[in-house]
Design an enzyme around this catalytic site. Sequence first.
Site, PDB file in Angstrom:
ATOM      1  N   LEU A 117       0.728  -1.266   0.001  1.00 26.00           N
ATOM      2  CA  LEU A 117      -0.001  -0.096  -0.084  1.00 26.00           C
ATOM      3  C   LEU A 117       0.921   1.122  -0.127  1.00 26.00           C
ATOM      4  CD1 LEU A 117      -2.793   1.800   0.617  1.00 26.00           C
ATOM      5  CD2 LEU A 117      -2.257   1.274   2.955  1.00 26.00           C
ATOM      6  N   SER A 118       0.512   2.398  -0.674  1.00 21.43           N
ATOM      7  CA  SER A 118       1.353   3.529  -0.917  1.00 21.43           C
ATOM      8  C   SER A 118       2.579   3.559  -1.143  1.00 21.43           C
ATOM      9  CB  SER A 118       0.645   4.467   0.596  1.00 21.43           C
ATOM     10  OG  SER A 118       1.068   5.582   0.347  1.00 21.43           O
ATOM     11  N   ALA A 119       3.302   3.741  -0.092  1.00 17.33           N
ATOM     12  CA  ALA A 119       4.940   3.709  -0.145  1.00 17.33           C
ATOM     13  C   ALA A 119       5.267   2.175  -0.280  1.00 17.33           C
ATOM     14  CB  ALA A 119       5.342   4.348   1.260  1.00 17.33           C
TER      15      ALA A 119
END
Length: 356
Positions: A117-119
């Site tokens: 997720l995300s980073a």
Amino acid sequence: MSDIAGFGSNPGALRGRFYVPENLPRGAALVVVLHGCTQTADGYDHGSGWSKLATDQGFAVLFPEQQRGNNPNVCFNWFVPEDITRDRGEVLSIRQMIQAMVTKHGLDHRRIFITGLSAGGAMAAAMLATYPEVFAGGAIIAGLAYGSASTIPEAFDRMRGHGGPSKAELQRRLAEASLHKGTWPKISIWQGSADTTVVPSNADSILAQWQGVHGVGASPTRKETVDRQIRQVWCDVDGNELIEKYTIAGMGHGTPLQTLGDDGLGVAAPFMLDVGISSTRHIADFWGLTSRTEARSGEAPKRSPGKSVRTYAPAENPRAVRADASKAPQPDARGASATGITKVIEDALRAAGLMR
């Protein structure tokens, strides 16, 4: 939970945790799961339900974990060149963890998958780019294309949808991240249409980047509705699915969950968003890891009770504090204000001496 040292040189100074169901047969698959900023491996697992699914379906899960000494917001350093270059930094640490898991637990090296997720999604993209021969598939949730940024200002700009390499340049960077000449991993892309932290144009950049190595056109092979959400699919000439892209209507920044009902999985929390569709289940389906997939192929599902999570400990390898331009949690579990997130991150960067 126990700490285990010695999975490799660990140049990225990461910690690793893993979950292995009891009586897991040799030759089981491995899923690598990368958390988002400010999250922990345990917290992301609790929210997403990967260990529970592993118990139900019979595969192992590895949870690399960032350390605050590497990044003040415990984000994977997805844009730092030394951490996303093959055989260096954080990507090498994760690769070493994977090898340790395969060796110790007799896992199938042909069935290794990665998601984040995300980073963590952006770092999953980096792993898929730098070690494509390792993975059979990947899934990037609210992430960014490999090589889209190499500095903190660029990272902020890309998250907001500003600037960035051309489609041709993104494809070149992916193709040249390794010497790989074989089959490329299949890719699942997930994005909220109302994400103001990592805006939806980033999912388009990931898609464009992977269309190049898979040799598919811009238009999807088919478009369908799954759990009331739009799914686009790109296939090869034999009809095998190579890329899928889910666009979750009205969803902000986070991992899509369906926590209720017979198929309920995971727990809602900040950036773990109960929007009526389980990305965890659908990603595992796409990779061929679930009983629904196995039933279609005539194979029996693998089920076994689980045991406690164990841990690898980071090797002694202190590094200078660095910061990833990704999000920090907000009280609102449906999403967060880009302005508020930016302030939290910039305050952390100033505290770390990385920004004035």
